[in-house]
Scaffold this active site. Structure first.
Site, mmCIF file in Angstrom:
data_model
loop_
_atom_site.group_PDB
_atom_site.id
_atom_site.type_symbol
_atom_site.label_atom_id
_atom_site.label_comp_id
_atom_site.label_asym_id
_atom_site.label_seq_id
_atom_site.Cartn_x
_atom_site.Cartn_y
_atom_site.Cartn_z
ATOM 1 N N GLY B 11 0.745 -1.494 -0.150
ATOM 2 C CA GLY B 11 -0.228 -0.382 -0.186
ATOM 3 C C GLY B 11 1.065 1.192 0.101
ATOM 4 O O GLY B 11 1.690 1.672 0.577
ATOM 5 N N ARG B 72 0.062 -4.482 -5.626
ATOM 6 C CA ARG B 72 0.509 -5.761 -4.596
ATOM 7 C C ARG B 72 0.844 -7.334 -5.329
ATOM 8 O O ARG B 72 -0.527 -7.319 -5.836
ATOM 9 C CB ARG B 72 -0.830 -6.078 -3.406
ATOM 10 C CG ARG B 72 -1.258 -5.025 -3.182
ATOM 11 C CD ARG B 72 -1.948 -5.389 -1.277
ATOM 12 N NE ARG B 72 -2.755 -3.941 -0.874
ATOM 13 C CZ ARG B 72 -1.814 -3.396 0.461
ATOM 14 N NH1 ARG B 72 -1.227 -4.068 0.636
ATOM 15 N NH2 ARG B 72 -2.744 -2.766 0.831
ATOM 16 N N ASP B 103 5.534 -4.680 6.255
ATOM 17 C CA ASP B 103 5.985 -5.769 6.082
ATOM 18 C C ASP B 103 5.623 -7.036 5.703
ATOM 19 O O ASP B 103 7.093 -7.434 5.282
ATOM 20 C CB ASP B 103 3.969 -6.001 7.669
ATOM 21 C CG ASP B 103 5.197 -6.840 8.113
ATOM 22 O OD1 ASP B 103 6.416 -7.113 9.053
ATOM 23 O OD2 ASP B 103 4.298 -8.515 8.941
ATOM 24 N N THR B 126 4.608 2.805 5.548
ATOM 25 C CA THR B 126 3.321 2.419 6.020
ATOM 26 C C THR B 126 2.478 2.937 6.940
ATOM 27 O O THR B 126 3.131 3.242 7.130
ATOM 28 C CB THR B 126 3.595 0.569 6.353
ATOM 29 O OG1 THR B 126 2.009 0.597 6.657
ATOM 30 C CG2 THR B 126 3.979 0.647 7.418
ATOM 31 N N ASP B 128 -0.093 2.397 8.203
ATOM 32 C CA ASP B 128 -0.406 0.898 9.479
ATOM 33 C C ASP B 128 0.552 1.267 10.596
ATOM 34 O O ASP B 128 0.319 0.792 11.972
ATOM 35 C CB ASP B 128 -0.260 -0.212 9.265
ATOM 36 C CG ASP B 128 -2.037 -0.613 7.563
ATOM 37 O OD1 ASP B 128 -2.784 0.115 8.250
ATOM 38 O OD2 ASP B 128 -1.742 -1.232 6.960
ATOM 39 N N ASP B 130 2.440 -0.851 11.461
ATOM 40 C CA ASP B 130 2.290 -1.934 12.015
ATOM 41 C C ASP B 130 4.121 -3.105 11.772
ATOM 42 O O ASP B 130 4.331 -3.965 11.937
ATOM 43 C CB ASP B 130 1.702 -2.765 11.574
ATOM 44 C CG ASP B 130 1.480 -3.127 10.391
ATOM 45 O OD1 ASP B 130 2.435 -2.064 9.451
ATOM 46 O OD2 ASP B 130 0.423 -3.928 10.019
ATOM 47 N N ARG B 172 -6.755 -3.423 9.123
ATOM 48 C CA ARG B 172 -7.907 -4.692 9.322
ATOM 49 C C ARG B 172 -6.717 -4.873 10.353
ATOM 50 O O ARG B 172 -8.082 -6.269 10.891
ATOM 51 C CB ARG B 172 -7.092 -4.903 8.088
ATOM 52 C CG ARG B 172 -8.233 -4.761 6.838
ATOM 53 C CD ARG B 172 -8.085 -5.004 5.147
ATOM 54 N NE ARG B 172 -7.763 -4.272 4.568
ATOM 55 C CZ ARG B 172 -7.693 -4.152 3.226
ATOM 56 N NH1 ARG B 172 -7.733 -5.268 3.065
ATOM 57 N NH2 ARG B 172 -8.797 -3.351 2.239
#
Lengths: 320, 320, 320, 320
Positions: B11, B72, B103, B126, B128, B130, B172
């Site tokens: 992303g 992706r 990730d 990202t 996120d 994460d 998500r």
């Protein structure tokens, strides 16, 4: 005209506070008292009043929402509700009521105004821009700008991922917001409730774009056009191109008003008090032919505002 | 180290372009050549290369998205895909590859790096946040700021209408974005995938707030917590309070990066080239203990980054 | 009409790119060729040409500035300069020239157009809004919005410190920007070049405000009103109130155009090509009475656009 | 610890309100009373108090400025002023005072704290980021983001006109803001008070850029580097390139705080109450090594925070 009441009703729109400020200060300047009714029509029915003066509207010109709060109030559509509202206006000796809102609010104002002496003046404030008699409503410009800011961001992702994006903007029945947003972000396709479309034609346009090397596209769709989620799936299935949906949602309603929304709010608020000072009611304030004027409340609520097809045509050519 | 490759993968995140710029210019400054691969891993597999130099990354530091595009790409997860990518790197004599992404991108980089000489360095980018091993990723700060800008607007409407609002933010699997957005907008409730919740408890909090006179509330929910549409209906049914849902969507991904995202991108990009210059690979650039450092790529992809529960606790107390 | 030329001239304005895009795409749609001249009139004099087509104006609708660049070019005011420009137009067989700019640019266009066959159409684009014959110019709305965004921030500091602030906005000769900014930020005082003022009266207003408990105030001043630095000192000395000056400067010129500026640019660009298609020249595109029309170039440059005093009066009442 | 006082002092910074909110709510959560002092130290000297509770800090997390107002108050630097402030704290039984401000405010807090029992805790909030002992102050991130937003707009004009621009950002003594803004806008040159420069070297860099085809450049200068107006003239004269000056001014101070400024304010406010609860005073809250901690107030005010030269070096390489 000694006492003016103000009510904000229906969906909130950026610039409602600027309009409250303008009505209050112009009225105070002319020696009138001002009473605010809280929570839309509910405030008239339940007697939720708040005295307003020049100081109590200080520092709100740049605030979104409405300090008087608003609700959708079906009760005002009953004769019992209107009787209570009329009693409340009488009790507070309100000679003129300024109704800041959209089509539905004006309908209620007309019904309420029929049986009482309080003069009604509507000030069009809705992000939908769907009030007949005025070229523009308070809040519309802000909502368009907020939406294009979000779409410009989505475009970054659309281009980076070479994807289709359907962006759903507000507008359950009307496409004013969608068509202006679509034109000004350079959307490849614009879908509005007023213009039926065939999915097949969309697929053709998308494929034609792709064959010219355009791997991403923005489709602006008014929420009223139907199931945008299904549309995204259909496009993906039929064109083979990744398609995402983004529903802009309530962020379109809020935020600090643009200069234009503040300007319109100031002018409309001023005009509303001027009309009431001249003992004129049954009117809305309007922007027509580039000038601030008044228009029949009756005619406004009776007529559906047409969407200018020229904007959609222009947008289509410019997106090629 | 003569030739560095750059790929943006997964992303997109605001600041990816600033990172491309930093890697390219630091490499050029140190006399290396730079090759960009387009469309993420697909570019390595299909040989979509674009030579980069100091001039070709001009004027992109403030642009959202990624000029190298991204996808992706499941193909890279196959040994056949990796073989093609390895051949491409060999063909272009890429000594070190900078992988800008999250990730999943790093997992692919690790697998690809196992069998070839090209050194791999990951640059965490990202929204996120994460990625294990770094306190912050490129783009996270921008996404939080974009989200709070939208929630501040929604708050205008929430207060004006005295309504509950569930605002769904991206995430998500993880709640980093949701918890930071929730804390900084002063959300009454924050829901993240990492912390199970009982609906009944939400109803209790909302009713307690209402009994204190709070008629509106913002609930920030990560998309991974489940069906937010159903949750809105449940709240409305159980508390009797009007509840609306707003899904912020893809606008959170795009837009001009904040200063902090640009700063992190510049530092990470610079660090990545420094590592490769020192012939170090199998690493990611990180921000830890307030400093830019490196961290094992292997350990990063193998470990799940924990969510700090203290932020949720602080947010809860501050929302009272 | 086979070939249309485009030049952007004078100070840049947000929306110029949207206008270039509109002219180019509408012309291409109608089968015409388009040539861009770079760096304003200098491009015509020195032959800096860039062919434009639908693709080359992709992705610029939301960009500030002008991709064709611009300069202030005194050379075009000489007969020698005009002769060279005329030769350049002839060489490239330009049948119609779209001049995107302000008053000065139109003056040059008129002089140039007198002796040649190339038809001239002006598209008003300037943040000053000082073009006679049109109610609004491209870029004006954006500049106002940018300015009010900055003033809203300054207001935070003014209130926190309980200070006076003079905010100087652009406008060397005219007060259109200052008056609209002043009205929409709720400035306590607005100073424009068109309306002489006495410092003593300012002191009186400020003291009257202070006696009502208003400890901070915003004064919006057009740069053309004189030495704002001295004015700040005079106010501080005479009222005893801390007074600060903030000059908004060039940030007012740039940035992504608002929806309204993009809309106006799209409509004006389209209209310009329509006029040329009809073999009409010596005109500017205008917004009058809420509609897009054309107006005599000759009359526009010969007449000074009046400032509407009603806006200043309204602002004054609303600031009480 | 039963009663906590809050004062905001010195120049206002975005996030001060978020800090007031955090201190108040964390204190209330722990059963303490909170008193706000208005107008900085003046409020302690003149006894301008305002009781605060969880409700009175509602809706301020996203507001710029400070609801407690602030002034620069030389009176607190006299023993007489401090005696009055001490008496006021005693009268209101303030056990701990949270001082939200910068270096100067902390100096006053230290002097005041020497002779009384009230514990002092400083919460660093200044856009200058010049407090020793913390990597970042509340408001710094917002000021940087506001500044880069304005510079990005100026860049549009710089590029369109192919001009040099000197952009002066705040920072009379220190270059933290200038260096971070310069790095993140990709400024060609950054000038800070800590690093002496020779004009001749600037001219050389500008000419070198020009010879590579770069016709526009942004120079970010802290206000403390000297006369930027003269510098602009000197550059124009020596390089022959049009050079403009834009002073960003007070807009850098205001506006809704970024998420990061709100986050830091929330954490610092929480930490301040925690320290006081543990009967710890003579401290400031800090962000060090990526964590929220405390630091000696005494050492903080005694030491000058060093500017990291690596950022300037990185910015220089990245601008090539």
């Amino acid at each position: 005209m000694k006492t003016i009441g103000i009510v904000t009703s229906g969906g909130d729109a950026p610039g409602m506070n600027a309009a409250i400020r303008a009505v209050t200060r112009i009225a105070a300047y002319n020696g009138m008292s001002v009473i605010g009714f809280e929570r839309g029509w509910e405030g008239l029915i339940s007697g939720l009043v708040r005295p307003l003066n020049a100081r109590s509207v200080s520092g709100i010109i740049n605030m979104g929402g409405t300090i008087l709060h608003t609700t959708r109030c079906p009760h005002i559509q009953t004769s019992e509700g209107r009787a209570k509202a009329a009693a409340c206006l009488a009790k507070h000796k309100v000679d003129g009521l300024v109704v800041i809102g959209g089509d539905g609010s004006f309908r209620a104002a007309r019904a309420l105004g029929e049986k009482i002496d309080t003069l009604m003046v509507g000030v069009p404030a809705t992000i939908d821009n769907d009030v007949y008699g005025t070229d523009e409503t308070i809040g519309f410009d802000t909502a368009v700008d907020t939406a294009i800011g979000m779409v410009d961001k989505i475009r970054d992702t659309a281009i980076s991922h070479e994807r289709m994006f359907i962006v759903e903007v507000m507008g359950r029945k009307r496409g004013f917001l969608a068509s202006m947003v679509g034109l000004t972000v350079g959307a490849e396709i614009i879908l509005v409730p007023e213009v039926p479309f065939k999915e097949q034609r969309l697929f053709d346009i998308i494929r034609a774009n792709e064959s010219m090397g355009k791997r991403s596209a923005i489709i602006i769709a008014a929420e009223g056009i139907g199931d945008t989620r299904k549309l995204a799936l259909d496009i993906e299935e039929n064109t083979g191109l990744e398609t995402r949906l983004s529903v802009l949602g309530y962020a379109q309603r809020g935020g600090s008003p643009t200069a234009r929304s503040r300007y319109l709010a100031s002018e409309f608020g001023s005009k509303a008090v001027e009309l009431l000072s001249d003992d004129k009611g049954g009117l809305i304030t309007t922007l027509r032919e580039g000038r601030v004027m008044s228009f029949s409340l009756e005619e406004s609520v009776r007529t559906e505002k047409p969407l200018d097809p020229a904007i959609l045509k222009l947008a289509e050519i410019l997106a090629t």
